[in-house]
Design a protein around this motif. Structure first.
Motif, mmCIF file in Angstrom:
data_model
loop_
_atom_site.group_PDB
_atom_site.id
_atom_site.type_symbol
_atom_site.label_atom_id
_atom_site.label_comp_id
_atom_site.label_asym_id
_atom_site.label_seq_id
_atom_site.Cartn_x
_atom_site.Cartn_y
_atom_site.Cartn_z
ATOM 1 N N GLN A 148 1.227 -1.383 -0.260
ATOM 2 C CA GLN A 148 0.057 -0.205 -0.022
ATOM 3 C C GLN A 148 1.122 1.331 0.057
ATOM 4 O OE1 GLN A 148 -2.721 0.774 3.581
ATOM 5 N NE2 GLN A 148 -2.231 2.308 3.506
ATOM 6 N N ILE A 149 0.777 2.165 -1.234
ATOM 7 C CA ILE A 149 1.567 3.345 -1.245
ATOM 8 C C ILE A 149 0.744 4.805 -0.949
ATOM 9 C CG2 ILE A 149 2.981 4.669 -2.546
ATOM 10 C CD1 ILE A 149 3.397 2.261 -4.166
ATOM 11 N N ASN A 150 0.617 5.803 0.009
ATOM 12 C CA ASN A 150 -0.173 7.129 0.014
ATOM 13 C C ASN A 150 0.571 7.243 -0.668
ATOM 14 O OD1 ASN A 150 -0.864 9.054 0.907
ATOM 15 N ND2 ASN A 150 0.453 8.908 3.199
ATOM 16 N N MET A 151 -0.543 7.739 -1.529
ATOM 17 C CA MET A 151 -0.376 8.984 -3.103
ATOM 18 C C MET A 151 -0.361 10.142 -2.579
ATOM 19 S SD MET A 151 -0.095 6.525 -5.428
ATOM 20 C CE MET A 151 0.212 7.316 -6.734
ATOM 21 N N GLU A 152 -0.563 10.795 -1.741
ATOM 22 C CA GLU A 152 -0.238 12.116 -1.024
ATOM 23 C C GLU A 152 0.603 12.097 -0.771
ATOM 24 O OE1 GLU A 152 -1.413 15.854 0.294
ATOM 25 O OE2 GLU A 152 -1.708 14.514 -0.858
ATOM 26 N N GLY A 153 1.097 11.039 0.075
ATOM 27 C CA GLY A 153 2.857 10.775 0.169
ATOM 28 C C GLY A 153 3.997 10.940 -0.687
ATOM 29 N N PHE A 154 4.134 10.359 -1.789
ATOM 30 C CA PHE A 154 4.846 9.656 -2.599
ATOM 31 C C PHE A 154 5.317 11.184 -2.635
ATOM 32 C CE2 PHE A 154 5.936 7.652 -6.675
ATOM 33 C CZ PHE A 154 6.075 6.166 -5.993
ATOM 34 N N TYR A 232 19.717 7.085 1.237
ATOM 35 C CA TYR A 232 19.527 6.079 1.278
ATOM 36 C C TYR A 232 18.596 6.977 2.785
ATOM 37 C CZ TYR A 232 22.209 4.732 5.248
ATOM 38 O OH TYR A 232 23.389 5.006 6.681
ATOM 39 N N GLY A 233 18.831 7.070 3.174
ATOM 40 C CA GLY A 233 18.959 8.002 5.206
ATOM 41 C C GLY A 233 17.287 8.186 4.841
ATOM 42 N N ASP A 234 17.205 9.122 3.873
ATOM 43 C CA ASP A 234 15.094 9.925 3.352
ATOM 44 C C ASP A 234 15.187 8.967 2.950
ATOM 45 O OD1 ASP A 234 17.160 12.494 4.143
ATOM 46 O OD2 ASP A 234 17.573 12.881 2.464
ATOM 47 N N ILE A 235 15.464 8.341 2.049
ATOM 48 C CA ILE A 235 14.812 7.672 0.887
ATOM 49 C C ILE A 235 14.052 6.198 1.860
ATOM 50 C CG2 ILE A 235 15.033 5.077 -0.568
ATOM 51 C CD1 ILE A 235 17.604 6.934 -1.250
ATOM 52 N N PHE A 236 14.684 5.301 3.114
ATOM 53 C CA PHE A 236 14.113 4.829 4.345
ATOM 54 C C PHE A 236 13.257 6.011 4.960
ATOM 55 C CE2 PHE A 236 18.186 2.406 3.980
ATOM 56 C CZ PHE A 236 17.781 1.757 2.890
ATOM 57 N N GLN A 237 13.482 7.051 4.876
ATOM 58 C CA GLN A 237 12.699 7.570 6.046
ATOM 59 C C GLN A 237 11.177 7.883 5.224
ATOM 60 O OE1 GLN A 237 13.606 11.475 7.419
ATOM 61 N NE2 GLN A 237 12.214 11.228 8.893
ATOM 62 N N ALA A 238 11.201 7.916 3.930
ATOM 63 C CA ALA A 238 10.703 8.355 2.803
ATOM 64 C C ALA A 238 8.948 6.539 3.322
ATOM 65 C CB ALA A 238 10.680 8.728 1.884
ATOM 66 N N LEU A 239 10.029 5.987 2.913
ATOM 67 C CA LEU A 239 9.501 4.748 2.645
ATOM 68 C C LEU A 239 8.485 4.537 3.930
ATOM 69 C CD1 LEU A 239 12.266 2.268 1.019
ATOM 70 C CD2 LEU A 239 10.015 3.312 -0.123
ATOM 71 N N GLY A 240 9.489 4.514 5.468
ATOM 72 C CA GLY A 240 8.373 3.652 6.679
ATOM 73 C C GLY A 240 7.354 4.909 6.431
ATOM 74 N N LYS A 241 7.454 6.009 6.331
ATOM 75 C CA LYS A 241 5.884 6.809 6.794
ATOM 76 C C LYS A 241 4.839 6.579 5.724
ATOM 77 C CE LYS A 241 6.939 11.275 7.032
ATOM 78 N NZ LYS A 241 7.359 12.333 6.715
ATOM 79 N N ASN A 242 5.791 6.489 4.037
ATOM 80 C CA ASN A 242 4.213 6.298 2.854
ATOM 81 C C ASN A 242 4.060 4.752 3.051
ATOM 82 O OD1 ASN A 242 3.419 9.041 2.884
ATOM 83 N ND2 ASN A 242 5.904 9.012 2.162
#
Length: 314
Positions: A148-154, A232-242
């Motif tokens: 499940q991907i949150n498109m608003e936070g994508f 990678y830190g920013d990527i993992f943070q964004a994935l974890g949230k969305n």
């Protein structure tokens, strides 16, 4: 004397190289550890074995499996609806993926609600599990995993990988942003707008689904490139949230190890039907023959028996 200098120089080079490799190995371990922690925040367990399976999927045995991809327009204080619904079946022996996009307005039974409605309303009524049950009933196949991907936070994910470049089919303007035809580079906000336009597209919802697939594919491509290691830190943070999934870290490792050849041969299918107004509400009506054709295709790809009886409810 000259030989002594050469041996000393080789020792220095070897020492520097050893230190570099040790540091790089530590860096990769840190990435590995960070990703495993991200997977913990992304992980959302649900019922494990579908009622449409006799045995549980074993990824270590390289069984064919299915995935439901949900793109959810989720906003504050609103569960949202799954405006993107894509079913993928993965067969490692055939080295192929069958991908079926289900139009959001498809009229079908909402399993657990006891009504017929638009298929994307299933998520709004009962979250991921009701969406899975409804899609299983519609296609008469088990859904083993979901993403499940949150498109608003994508947009955060797109920005985290440094933006994406896609090939745009035709020029259009949406919410004040112009998207010319040809190769265009998008940041997160632009990618979100690009994925949402529907009414100016002659293909309607199919066109929007195609653009969303392009964005997801390019995010995966950028995220896997060597140049993103520094982010990678920013990527993992964004994935974890969305992103939410019932896949575990070890299961993702198994898929990467044993199934990656299948991803090189993806067959995309659009469900054929027609629009119809019922009680002044627009629905997409899928003929039974079309639905059975897709059911047969996906069952064969999953290597399931063809005598399954469609589920009425759970």
């Amino acid at each position: 004397m000259e030989k002594t200098k050469k041996r000393k120089w080789r020792r220095i080079v070897l020492t520097v190289l050893t230190l570099f490799l040790a540091a790089f190995a530590g860096y990769l371990y840190h990435i590995y550890h960070s990703f495993s922690k991200t997977m913990e925040s992304m992980h959302q367990p649900i019922r494990k074995v579908s009622e449409k399976r006799e045995e549980e999927v074993r990824l270590e045995k390289v069984d064919p499996f299915s995935v439901l991809l949900l793109g959810v327009d989720q906003r504050k204080n609103d569960r949202g609806r799954s405006d993107t619904i894509i079913v993928m079946t993965v067969n490692p022996e055939k080295k192929s993926v069958e991908m079926v996009s289900i139009p959001r307005d498809t009229r079908t039974e909402i399993v657990g609600k006891g009504i017929e409605d638009k298929i994307n309303h299933a998520y709004a009524y009962g979250g991921v599990e009701m969406a899975i049950d409804t899609v299983e009933n519609f296609l008469d196949i088990p859904i083993d995993y979901f993403i499940q991907i949150n498109m608003e936070g994508f947009k955060e994910i797109v920005d985290a990988v440094g933006g994406i470049t896609i090939d745009n089919d035709f020029a259009f303007t949406y919410e004040g942003e112009h998207f010319p035809a040809g190769k265009i580079t998008l940041n997160g906000e632009q990618a979100l707008k690009y994925s949402r336009m529907r009414y100016e597209d002659p293909r309607g919802d199919f066109g929007r689904q195609e653009r969303q697939r392009k964005i997801i594919e390019q995010v995966i491509k950028e995220g896997a490139s060597f140049s993103t290691l520094a982010r990678y830190g920013d990527i993992f943070q964004a994935l974890g949230k969305n992103v939410r999934t019932n896949l575990t870290f070890s299961e993702m490792v198994s898929i990467q190890k044993n199934y990656k050849q299948a991803a090189e041969n993806i067959h995309q299918h659009q469900i054929q039907g027609q629009g119809k107004m019922i009680d002044r509400i627009y629905y997409y009506i899928v003929p039974e023959a079309e639905r059975q054709k897709l059911q047969t295709l996906l069952k064969e790809h999953l290597e399931l028996k063809q005598n399954n009886v469609s589920m009425i409810g759970k």
